[in-house]
Design a protein around this motif. Structure first.
Motif, short mmCIF file in Angstrom:
data_model
loop_
_atom_site.label_atom_id
_atom_site.label_comp_id
_atom_site.label_asym_id
_atom_site.label_seq_id
_atom_site.Cartn_x
_atom_site.Cartn_y
_atom_site.Cartn_z
N UNK A 11 0.83 -1.20 0.00
CA UNK A 11 0.00 0.00 0.00
C UNK A 11 0.87 1.25 0.00
N UNK A 12 0.32 2.33 -0.51
CA UNK A 12 1.01 3.62 -0.51
C UNK A 12 0.83 4.26 0.87
N UNK A 13 1.50 3.68 1.86
CA UNK A 13 1.32 4.12 3.24
C UNK A 13 1.81 5.55 3.46
N UNK A 14 2.89 5.92 2.79
CA UNK A 14 3.40 7.28 2.93
C UNK A 14 2.36 8.29 2.44
N UNK A 15 1.77 8.00 1.28
CA UNK A 15 0.75 8.89 0.76
C UNK A 15 -0.47 8.98 1.65
N UNK A 16 -0.89 7.85 2.22
CA UNK A 16 -2.03 7.85 3.12
C UNK A 16 -1.77 8.70 4.36
N UNK A 17 -0.59 8.55 4.93
CA UNK A 17 -0.25 9.32 6.13
C UNK A 17 -0.15 10.81 5.82
N UNK B 179 -6.66 8.34 9.00
CA UNK B 179 -6.56 7.94 10.40
C UNK B 179 -5.87 6.58 10.54
N UNK B 180 -5.34 6.36 11.74
CA UNK B 180 -4.68 5.09 12.03
C UNK B 180 -5.64 3.92 11.86
N UNK B 181 -6.91 4.12 12.27
CA UNK B 181 -7.89 3.05 12.14
C UNK B 181 -8.14 2.67 10.69
N UNK B 182 -8.23 3.66 9.80
CA UNK B 182 -8.45 3.37 8.39
C UNK B 182 -7.23 2.69 7.77
N UNK B 183 -6.04 3.12 8.17
CA UNK B 183 -4.83 2.49 7.65
C UNK B 183 -4.75 1.04 8.11
N UNK B 184 -5.12 0.78 9.36
CA UNK B 184 -5.15 -0.60 9.86
C UNK B 184 -6.14 -1.44 9.06
#
Length: 265
Positions: free
Chosen positions: A198-204, A209-214
């Motif tokens: 996943x594009x975690x850097x872009x999401x952050x 939110x942490x919940x949505x990323x989880x």
């Protein structure tokens, strides 16, 4: 020809009869503006820029030297039909970038949203639809009929196969060939374009939110390793999720497409 009195046109520029030049436009040295072109307020053509075809350029867009915008499609089936290119507001189109008009068979329109950056040598092919805040790095190329959603980043020297869809927030690494659809928020890298996470850097960066990323991480894991066929996992995920971000991925995967999907390794 319609040129607003507040526009600044260099004496060496060629503005063909029929062009529409709005307030605050700057057309620099040796630019060519075709007869069916419309330049919105505060558009700036730096120098040696060609804007031709039935092309509309939105407010505040800046086009750098050597760019060719609105030329005919690179498609042997094109027979001179009247098609269009529409570029939105506040885009930055850097040196040598190219954008083509559409084809009759592809709907007749190539479109670009707002606040995008097309770096040196980037190419937008015929009948492509690009969303908002998209970045194409140096020499990245979109073949005909691609659909690129909002907030996508495509790395330098990468190519996207015709008819491919790339979902919102996805990122494509440099020197990557993308031949199949990329789900929203996906991370694709490697010479043959593998879905690698996943594009975690872009999401952050966007404040997800942490919940949505989880939830997204769990969804990716299920798509990668769950039971049954990939599309069956996607359907099951849609039945179970409460996350709007995960639902966006599911809806994307269940839409009709002319290509297959990149699936998790």
């Amino acid at each position: 020809m319609s040129i607003d009195p507040s526009a600044t046109i260099h004496p060496s520029a060629i503005i063909e009869d029929g062009a529409k030049i709005a307030s605050g436009v700057t057309v620099g040295p040796f630019c060519i503006v075709g007869p069916e072109v419309s330049l919105g307020p505060d558009v700036h053509l730096k120098s040696h820029v060609v804007v031709t075809g039935r092309t509309e350029i939105g407010d505040g867009t800046v086009i750098f030297p050597g760019a060719v915008i609105g030329e005919i499609p690179q498609d042997l089936k094109f027979a001179g039909e009247k098609t269009r290119l529409v570029v939105g507001k506040r885009n930055r189109i850097r040196e040598g970038a190219t954008m083509n008009t559409g084809t009759e068979g592809g709907g007749g329109l190539t479109s670009v949203g707002d606040d995008c950056l097309f770096m040196t040598g980037a190419h937008v092919g015929h009948d492509v639809h690009v969303g908002d805040r998209v970045i194409l790095a140096n020499q990245a190329a979109l073949a005909g009929h691609c659909l690129i959603a909002d907030d996508v980043i495509i790395g330098g020297l990468s190519g996207v196969h015709q008819f491919v869809r790339i979902g919102r927030g996805a990122i494509i690494g440099a020197v990557t060939m993308v031949t199949n659809d990329v789900m929203p928020y996906g991370l694709v890298q490697g010479p043959r374009g593998e879905l690698d996470g996943l594009n975690l850097v872009g999401l952050k960066r966007r404040g997800v939110t942490r919940g949505d990323i989880t939830a997204l991480r769990a969804a990716f894991q299920m798509l990668a390793q769950g039971e049954g066929q990939f599309i069956d996992r996607a359907r099951r995920l849609g039945e179970e999720t409460e996350s709007a971000y995960v639902r966006e991925i599911v809806d994307f995967l269940l839409e009709k497409s002319d290509r297959h999907f990149l699936t998790p390794k």
